[in-house]
Enzyme design. Sequence first.
Site, mmCIF file in Angstrom:
data_model
loop_
_atom_site.group_PDB
_atom_site.id
_atom_site.type_symbol
_atom_site.label_atom_id
_atom_site.label_comp_id
_atom_site.label_asym_id
_atom_site.label_seq_id
_atom_site.Cartn_x
_atom_site.Cartn_y
_atom_site.Cartn_z
ATOM 1 N N HIS A 63 20.813 48.823 10.140
ATOM 2 C CA HIS A 63 19.689 47.460 10.074
ATOM 3 C C HIS A 63 20.469 46.388 9.859
ATOM 4 C CE1 HIS A 63 19.777 48.819 6.103
ATOM 5 N NE2 HIS A 63 18.696 47.776 5.854
ATOM 6 N N HIS A 90 23.481 54.172 -1.694
ATOM 7 C CA HIS A 90 22.547 53.226 -1.830
ATOM 8 C C HIS A 90 21.998 53.056 -3.109
ATOM 9 C CE1 HIS A 90 19.382 50.269 -0.349
ATOM 10 N NE2 HIS A 90 20.404 49.774 0.439
ATOM 11 N N ASP A 123 18.898 52.855 5.138
ATOM 12 C CA ASP A 123 17.956 52.669 4.358
ATOM 13 C C ASP A 123 16.470 53.058 4.712
ATOM 14 O OD1 ASP A 123 19.930 51.361 3.000
ATOM 15 O OD2 ASP A 123 18.751 49.466 3.107
ATOM 16 N N ASP A 156 23.187 43.261 3.209
ATOM 17 C CA ASP A 156 23.826 44.019 2.532
ATOM 18 C C ASP A 156 24.481 45.168 3.392
ATOM 19 O OD1 ASP A 156 21.038 44.893 2.663
ATOM 20 O OD2 ASP A 156 21.454 46.501 1.133
ATOM 21 N N HIS A 157 24.119 45.256 4.540
ATOM 22 C CA HIS A 157 24.521 46.183 5.565
ATOM 23 C C HIS A 157 25.620 45.818 6.525
ATOM 24 C CE1 HIS A 157 22.325 49.645 3.902
ATOM 25 N NE2 HIS A 157 21.681 48.785 3.557
ATOM 26 N N HIS A 198 11.796 51.754 7.293
ATOM 27 C CA HIS A 198 12.217 50.782 6.462
ATOM 28 C C HIS A 198 11.313 49.681 6.612
ATOM 29 C CE1 HIS A 198 14.704 49.358 3.433
ATOM 30 N NE2 HIS A 198 15.623 48.297 4.256
ATOM 31 N N HIS A 206 19.999 43.836 7.349
ATOM 32 C CA HIS A 206 19.857 43.221 6.136
ATOM 33 C C HIS A 206 21.273 42.972 5.796
ATOM 34 C CE1 HIS A 206 15.584 44.897 4.762
ATOM 35 N NE2 HIS A 206 15.583 43.594 5.082
HETATM 36 ZN ZN LIG Z 1 20.171 48.063 1.667
#
Ligand SMILES: [Zn+2]
Length: 303
Positions: free
Chosen positions: A64, A268, A213, A68-69, A145, A66
């Site tokens: 996805h 995570h 996530d 952080d990914h 998510h 976001h």
């Molecule tokens: Zn994340």
Amino acid sequence: MIIITFLGTVSGIPSLKRNHPAIALEYFTDYRDVLLFDCGEGTQKQLMKSGISFMQISKIFITHWHADHFAGLIPLIQTMNLENRKNPLTIYGPEAEKFVSDIVDLGYFGLRFPVRAVNVPFEGSEISLVDETEDYKVTSIPVFHSVPTVAFCFQEKDKWNIDENKLKKLKIKRGPWLKKLKKTGKIEWKGKKVKIEDVGYVKKGLKVVYSGDTRPCRNIVKISKNADLLIHDGTFLEEDVGEKAHADVKEAAKLAKKANVKQLILTHISRRYTDLKELEDEAKKVFKNSKVAYDFMKVKLKT
Ligand SMILES: [Zn+2]
């Protein structure tokens, strides 16, 4: 054989010991293939430290969008370009075409190699085929998510292996013709008709699932059935789950049990936890073969 390297294992905010999410999957057969799942900030340096060549990565799977990914994609693509990469790079993910095009338009990359994007369905409960080679396939399924997110499954194809005892019994000698037999299923050898089942046995392929996530959901059980390894979001301990976008370690363990997987690795992990044992023990109460991932942890899988 598969070697999984956890390049980043923290949730939204990184810590000194944990980098943002990324998992390298090295697949070894007659050749070596390197697949990357998620690419958080700092992934290229984590790759360098782990000794895995980022130039060998041909496919990146983003669960996805976001930061952080995916934030590690920008510097990784730039470095590949500066290193004169010529081979294409394919990036898979929900709405990948939109986000990959935004990323390559973000600066003056002057790209000299093709960066392709492949959209992956992110609604419903169907398993979708995302990528397929002669030796393996990658599938995906939507998960639960706060934004469009999917889980990915790496599935090695079942293969025929030659059984030495069967060869001896039939007084057949080894040779390059066996390779052909594995492909065609039957062959004539010195006037003898030989079928692959006469001299071989089926070697079940390895299966690895990465949840991305997610809150616990049925789709994870569906795609993880009998997997050798489930890598699942285990952001919190049960008592700390105050939001609706992630799973706690106990919930992840329940899914692992339901899906009858062989091994669960939780990743995570929120930066608030320094005592991994506490998380691991909590998961183990529900599913014995549970572990908590740490940066640069390696897992070897063999059939
Ligand atoms: Zn994340």
